[in-house]
Enzyme design. Structure first.
Site, PDB file in Angstrom:
ATOM      1  N   LYS A 109      46.936  35.191  37.586  1.00 20.65           N
ATOM      2  CA  LYS A 109      48.109  34.401  37.228  1.00 20.65           C
ATOM      3  C   LYS A 109      47.804  33.359  36.153  1.00 20.65           C
ATOM      4  CE  LYS A 109      51.384  33.440  40.040  1.00 20.65           C
ATOM      5  NZ  LYS A 109      52.320  34.491  39.603  1.00 20.65           N
ATOM      6  N   GLY A 324      56.680  37.559  36.197  1.00 27.27           N
ATOM      7  CA  GLY A 324      56.893  36.193  36.668  1.00 27.27           C
ATOM      8  C   GLY A 324      56.038  35.193  35.914  1.00 27.27           C
ATOM      9  N   ASP A 325      54.792  35.568  35.614  1.00 27.48           N
ATOM     10  CA  ASP A 325      53.909  34.684  34.849  1.00 27.48           C
ATOM     11  C   ASP A 325      54.418  34.506  33.425  1.00 27.48           C
ATOM     12  OD1 ASP A 325      52.176  34.421  37.027  1.00 27.48           O
ATOM     13  OD2 ASP A 325      51.047  36.206  36.454  1.00 27.48           O
TER      14      ASP A 325
END
Length: 385
Positions: A109, A324-325
């Site tokens: 992430k 999402g990152d």
């Protein structure tokens, strides 16, 4: 809690000196060592961020940073080697299935978010840990190719580089198993002053939960002391959030399931999401940015009406890994460039839409021109409807 408005008039000054920085298992002589104070900040030799207008019909004050004046995005977090397995479906208990293909790509992430910042042509630092192994070299090469500064990346001998097994199904959805490795081990009890100096002179900080909470708390405290906004991505370990960490962040960024786990509340509807966010406000988090996948996103600022952003449809969903990152990092870049909250959400939605159309995490991060082109096409489409 301090808000996250960034003044584009802030200037930063670069100082250099020739001195060694001792890291966990090695001493690196940086020539020069980069240090900052709040008069000017380096652009790392890259082109300055481009301004963008989501709706050209509205009067806006364009923000066009000059070379060398952009305070950096600093990502403190994890780096993994992602082992991709392409499968038709997940195996049942006790079942063995065959993968169509398998490959190893750089991810994690923290590294994903840093790579996104670099690919969006924004000066970006990544601070984290890798092992002295082939996976560590893979990550370093991927980030360097993305123009990410790695001056304070630690290489440790006592733990392997973190890695993840990504089971990618034919519909683009994925299931992931993470092995922490160097991300969760061998951290110093106290983060070095050199590393914290970079944090204190950043434009914005991104954190996630694939490194120890104790590290995140130190970084968030240092950022707060210097007035630097912090975004905490909720992804990572499935454990309660320390209140001490929540006390020092400005924007909390969960997806629906992470928001539900944190608050113990259902999130099946927007009304229920709003109620769950209310619990976050009571924990001291004034701004909550919720990622809703195909349903888009919403930014909740305590005392204000939520700002909703629909997802921007992708031509074809290949792989949702890293989406999402990408969203979080793109939002942070737009925010530190002085965009409105609505513009930040739109910019992030466009970046995430492009991400899911390419396999892999770091390889799928879009460049700035592609994001701006997509936003322009969206505006054009709306005008023709």
């Amino acid at each position: 809690m301090r808000g996250t408005a960034i003044s584009p008039s802030n200037h930063w000054h670069l100082h250099t000196q020739n001195s060694p920085i001792k890291q966990i298992d090695r001493t690196i002589n940086l020539n020069p060592v980069v240090q900052f104070n709040k008069t000017q900040n380096p652009s790392n030799g890259r082109h300055p961020p481009l301004s963008f207008a989501i709706n050209p019909s509205k009067t806006q004050t364009p923000i066009t940073p000059n070379p060398g004046t952009s305070p950096p995005l600093v990502v403190f977090g994890s780096a993994n080697a992602d082992i991709y397995l392409e499968i038709e479906r997940l195996p049942e208990e006790g079942e063995t299935i065959s993968a169509k293909t398998g490959q190893t790509l750089a991810g994690g992430k923290g590294a994903n978010q840093a790579a996104c910042g670099g690919k969006l042509s924004y000066p970006t630092y990544f601070l984290g840990q890798v092992g002295e192994d082939a996976h560590g070299k893979l990550i370093i090469e991927a980030l360097e190719n993305g123009a990410v500064r790695l001056d304070y990346l630690n290489t440790v001998a006592a733990a392997p580089t973190g890695h993840a097994v990504v089971m990618l199904q034919s519909d683009g959805q994925n299931s992931i198993i993470i092995v922490g490795g160097a991300n969760m081990n061998c951290w110093p009890e106290t983060i070095s002053e050199e590393a914290l100096e970079v944090v204190k002179n950043a434009g914005i900080i991104l954190l996630q939960r694939e490194i120890p909470d104790s590290v995140n708390i130190q970084v968030a405290k240092a950022a707060r002391s210097a007035g630097v906004p912090v975004i905490l991505d909720a992804g990572g370990m499935d454990a309660p959030f320390p209140q001490e960490l929540l006390n020092f962040i400005d924007i909390f960024c969960p997806n629906e399931s992470e928001l539900s786990r944190l608050t113990g509340s259902p999130t099946e509807s927007f009304e229920l999401i709003t109620q769950a966010v209310g619990k976050c406000h009571k924990m001291g988090v004034k701004q909550v940015l919720v990622k809703l996948g195909a349903k888009g996103s919403a930014l909740f600022v305590e005392g204000e009406e939520p700002i909703k952003q629909p997802a921007i449809s992708a031509a074809k969903v290949i792989d949702t890994t890293g989406a999402g990152d990408t969203f979080t990092a793109a939002f942070a870049v737009a925010l530190v460039e002085g965009k409105s909250k609505k513009e930040c959400l739109e910019f992030a939605a466009a970046a995430a839409s492009l991400c899911v159309q390419v396999k892999g995490a770091i390889p799928s991060m879009p460049d700035r021109k592609s994001v701006l082109d997509l936003l322009h096409s969206q505006v054009t489409d709306l005008r023709h409807k």
